[in-house]
Write an enzyme that holds these catalytic residues in place. Structure first.
Site, PDB file in Angstrom:
ATOM      1  N   GLU A  32       0.908  -1.189   0.000  1.00 31.17           N
ATOM      2  CA  GLU A  32       0.083   0.065  -0.007  1.00 31.17           C
ATOM      3  C   GLU A  32       0.843   1.168   0.015  1.00 31.17           C
ATOM      4  O   GLU A  32       1.827   1.379   0.941  1.00 31.17           O
ATOM      5  CB  GLU A  32      -1.028  -0.025   1.253  1.00 31.17           C
ATOM      6  CG  GLU A  32      -1.557   1.246   1.318  1.00 31.17           C
ATOM      7  CD  GLU A  32      -2.370   1.670   0.194  1.00 31.17           C
ATOM      8  OE1 GLU A  32      -3.264   1.000  -0.285  1.00 31.17           O
ATOM      9  OE2 GLU A  32      -2.229   2.961  -0.105  1.00 31.17           O
ATOM     10  N   LYS A  33       0.800   2.200  -1.064  1.00 35.51           N
ATOM     11  CA  LYS A  33       1.545   3.331  -0.968  1.00 35.51           C
ATOM     12  C   LYS A  33       1.225   4.382  -0.039  1.00 35.51           C
ATOM     13  O   LYS A  33       1.994   5.285   0.370  1.00 35.51           O
ATOM     14  CB  LYS A  33       1.501   3.793  -2.490  1.00 35.51           C
ATOM     15  CG  LYS A  33       0.108   4.524  -2.756  1.00 35.51           C
ATOM     16  CD  LYS A  33       0.356   5.248  -4.249  1.00 35.51           C
ATOM     17  CE  LYS A  33      -1.116   5.605  -4.858  1.00 35.51           C
ATOM     18  NZ  LYS A  33      -1.829   6.668  -4.258  1.00 35.51           N
ATOM     19  N   HIS A 443     -44.587  -5.863  10.778  1.00 37.19           N
ATOM     20  CA  HIS A 443     -45.367  -4.601  11.039  1.00 37.19           C
ATOM     21  C   HIS A 443     -45.064  -3.624  12.225  1.00 37.19           C
ATOM     22  O   HIS A 443     -45.178  -4.657  13.265  1.00 37.19           O
ATOM     23  CB  HIS A 443     -46.935  -4.738  10.816  1.00 37.19           C
ATOM     24  CG  HIS A 443     -47.643  -3.408  10.937  1.00 37.19           C
ATOM     25  ND1 HIS A 443     -47.716  -2.716  10.038  1.00 37.19           N
ATOM     26  CD2 HIS A 443     -48.429  -3.030  12.094  1.00 37.19           C
ATOM     27  CE1 HIS A 443     -48.450  -1.652  10.253  1.00 37.19           C
ATOM     28  NE2 HIS A 443     -49.001  -1.841  11.391  1.00 37.19           N
TER      29      HIS A 443
END
Ligand SMILES: Cc1cc2nc3c(=O)[nH]c(=O)nc-3n(C[C@H](O)[C@H](O)[C@H](O)COP(=O)(O)OP(=O)(O)OC[C@H]3O[C@@H](n4cnc5c(N)ncnc54)[C@H](O)[C@@H]3O)c2cc1C
Length: 464
Positions: A32-33, A443
Site C-alpha cells: 500500500e502506497k 409490521h
C-alpha cells in the site's frame, strides 16, 4: 522472497482479498502506497461521507424538533467536532484493517508497487527498493477523482472528494459539477448543514444510471428542499477568485448564467489507477484505461488478476471490489468460485431520500425485449415511514409479465440502501413476484413497503 500472492492496494478489494488469502493459508503480501490502510472507500469515500450524512440527518431533526413535540432552542452545529467524529470513525476502521492483516498473517509493506512481469513486483519504500516474487499477483489499485481539463484541485476553492472532506467550516455556497452518486451525496450533506447548494449536470437527469422515475423523485425532493438543480447544463470558464470560484453555466434552455460559489466540488467520475504501475511489462489489456478481465478476474497476463475500480465493465463500488477480490482468490486457490453477476449488484446512493436499486431499470427491461409489469408503492402508504417523518419516495418493481420473474427493484425513500438487500436476495434466490407476495414482512417496518411493491405488480397493494 517468494509469496503465493502479492496484492497491490489495500482498499475494500485488496484488503478483503488479503484476508481470504490468509484464511486459505496463502503466504500473502499486501502493498500500500498510503501511510494508512483502507483505500478510497475507508479514508476518503464511503465511510467519511456516510459519517457526515449521519450527522446531517441528526442535525435535520434538531432544526425541526417541534414536529416531534420537542422544544429545542437555538441548536448549534459545531463543525470541527463533526469532523473529529468523522476522522475518529475512519481511524478506528483503518486500525481495524491493520488488525485483520495481523490476524490473518498477511504481511504489509508501505510503498509504491509496479509490475515487472514474470511474477515480479518492485516496491519503492522509504527504506529503498525491493523486488518480490509471487505465484499470483492481484492489482487492486483503485481510482482517483477526474478533474476537468485545465483545472487543478486545491485545499480551498476547487475541491474533489478528498479536499471537501477536510473543509474546516460549512461553506456558505457550494457549486457541484456532476450529479452522479458522489455529487448528489455531497449536495445532500451540505444542503442539510446549511450551504446554498447548486448542482450542475450535463446529462438530462441526476443519478443517470438509476431508473428514470428515481431520478425524477430525487430531482423533485432536492428542489423542494432548496437545492438548485440544473440538468442539461454545461459549466465553462471556471476561474478562481481570491475567496470564491466563478463559472459560466450554459443552461438547458440555452441561456448563459454567471455563477459564483464559495467552493466548487468537481465530481465528474473516477479515473482508474492503471498508469505507472508497470502494465507495459505485461500482456494486460486495457479498455480506456480500465483493465480487461475474464469472469474470474484474470487479466491477459498469466497469474495476474485485477479487481475493483480499475476493472472494465463493473460499477465502481466497494462491495463490487470486495466480491471480485473473493472470486479471484477462490479461483487462485482452486476453490468453487462464482463469478460476479453484474445484474445482481446493489447500487446505493446515500442521499435524503436514499436510493437502493438492483437489476434492470424499466427502460433497460423494455429495450431487452421483456414484456414488463411494473408495481409501484409509495412510502406515503407505509406507517413506519410516517413515524420516521420520512415519507418521500417509492418502491418500484419491474417484473416479467409471463412468469413473474423479478427483473429489477428500484427504491427511493427512507433507508432505501438497507431495504434493497431484500430485493438482491430475492433475485439471487430466483424468487418470483408470487413468492415475494406471500413473504411475511413485520409490521410496522419500512420493509413492508417492499412487500407492497411486489403486491403492486399485480395491482394488489393493500395500503395504496
Ligand atoms: C466520495 C466517495 C464516496 C463513495 N461512497 C461509496 C459508498 O457509499 N459505497 C460504495 O460501495 N462505494 C462508494 N464509493 C466508491 C468506493 O470508494 C470504491 O468503489 C472502492 O474504494 C474501490 O475499491 P478498490 O479496492 O478497487 O480501490 P481503492 O479503495 O481506491 O483502493 C486502492 C488502494 O490502492 C493503493 N494504490 C494505488 N496504486 C498503488 C501502487 N502503485 N502501489 C501501492 N498502492 C497503490 C491506493 O493508495 C489505495 O489505497 C465512494 C467513492 C467516493 C469517492
Amino acid at each position: 522472497m517468494a509469496y503465493d500472492l502479492v496484492i497491490i492496494g489495500s482498499g475494500p478489494g485488496g484488503y478483503s482479498a488479503a484476508v481470504r488469502a490468509g484464511q486459505y493459508g496463502f503466504k500473502t503480501l499486501l502493498v500500500e502506497k498510503s501511510p494508512r490502510l483502507g483505500g478510497t472507500c475507508l479514508l476518503v469515500g464511503c465511510i467519511p461521507t456516510k459519517a457526515l450524512l449521519q450527522t446531517a440527518e441528526v442535525w435535520d431533526y434538531f432544526k425541526h424538533p417541534e414536529e416531534q413535540g420537542i422544544a429545542c432552542k437555538d441548536p448549534q452545529l459545531n463543525y470541527p467536532k463533526v469532523l473529529d467524529r468523522k476522522n475518529s470513525i475512519v481511524s478506528k476502521h483503518s486500525k481495524g484493517v491493520e488488525f485483520l492483516m495481523k490476524k490473518n498473517k498477511v504481511e504489509v509493506v508501505k510503498g509504491y508497487a509496479r509490475l515487472l512481469g514474470g511474477g515480479k513486483v518492485q516496491v519503492d519504500t522509504d527504506q529503498g527498493q525491493q523486488t518480490y516474487e509471487s505465484r499470483f499477483i492481484m492489482l487492486a489499485t483503485g481510482s482517483e477523482a477526474r478533474m476537468l481539463p485545465g483545472l487543478q484541485a486545491d485545499a480551498n476553492q476547487i475541491l474533489t472528494n478528498i479536499e471537501i472532506l477536510n473543509l474546516t467550516s460549512v461553506p456558505r455556497s457550494l457549486g457541484i459539477i456532476g450529479a452522479g452518486a458522489v455529487g448528489v451525496e455531497f449536495a445532500s450533506i451540505f444542503n442539510r448543514f446549511g450551504s446554498k447548494v447548486t448542482v450542475l449536470e450535463m446529462l438530462p437527469r441526476m443519478v443517470p444510471v438509476e431508473d428514470e422515475d428515481v431520478s425524477k423523485e430525487l430531482d423533485r425532493y432536492f428542489r423542494k428542499t432548496g437545492i438548485r438543480v440544473e440538468t442539461g447544463a454545461k459549466a465553462e470558464n471556471i476561474r478562481k477568485n481570491s475567496n470564491s470560484v466563478s463559472l459560466t453555466a450554459t443552461l438547458a434552455n440555452g441561456k448563459k448564467e454567471d455563477l459564483e460559489f464559495d467552493k466548487l466540488l468537481v465530481a465528474v467520475g473516477r479515473k482508474p489507477n492503471t498508469d505507472n504501475v508497470g502494465l507495459q511489462a505485461t500482456a494486460i489489456q486495457l479498455d480506456r484505461g480500465f483493465v480487461k478481465v475474464d469472469a474470474f478476474q484474470r487479466t491477459g497476463e498469466p497469474n495476474v488478476y485485477a479487481i475493483g475500480d480499475i476493472v472494465a465493465g463493473t460499477p465502481q463500488l466497494a462491495h463490487v471490489a470486495t466480491m471480485e477480490g473473493l472470486v479471484a482468490v477462490a479461483h487462485m486457490a482452486g476453490k468453487p468460485a462464482r463469478p460476479v453477476n453484474r445484474n445482481r449488484i446493489p447500487g446505493c446512493t446515500y442521499t435524503e431520500p436514499g436510493i437502493g436499486s438492483v437489476g434492470l431499470t424499466e427502460a433497460q427491461a423494455k429495450a431487452q425485449g421483456y414484456r414488463v409489469k411494473v408495481g409501484k408503492f409509495p412510502f406515503a402508504g407505509n406507517s413506519k415511514a410516517t413515524i420516521l417523518g420520512m415519507h418521500e419516495g417509492f418502491v418500484k418493481v419491474i417484473a416479467d409479465e409471463k412468469f413473474g420473474e423479478i427483473l429489477g427493484v428500484h427504491i427511493i425513500g427512507p433507508h432505501a440502501y438497507e431495504l434493497v438487500a431484500e430485493a438482491v436476495t430475492a433475485m439471487e434466490a430466483e424468487a418470483t413476484v408470487e413468492s415475494m407476495m406471500s413473504t411475511i414482512h413485520a409490521h410496522p417496518t419500512l420493509s413492508e413497503a417492499v412487500g407492497e411493491g411486489f403486491n403492486a405488480v399485480n395491482g394488489l397493494a393493500i395500503n395504496a
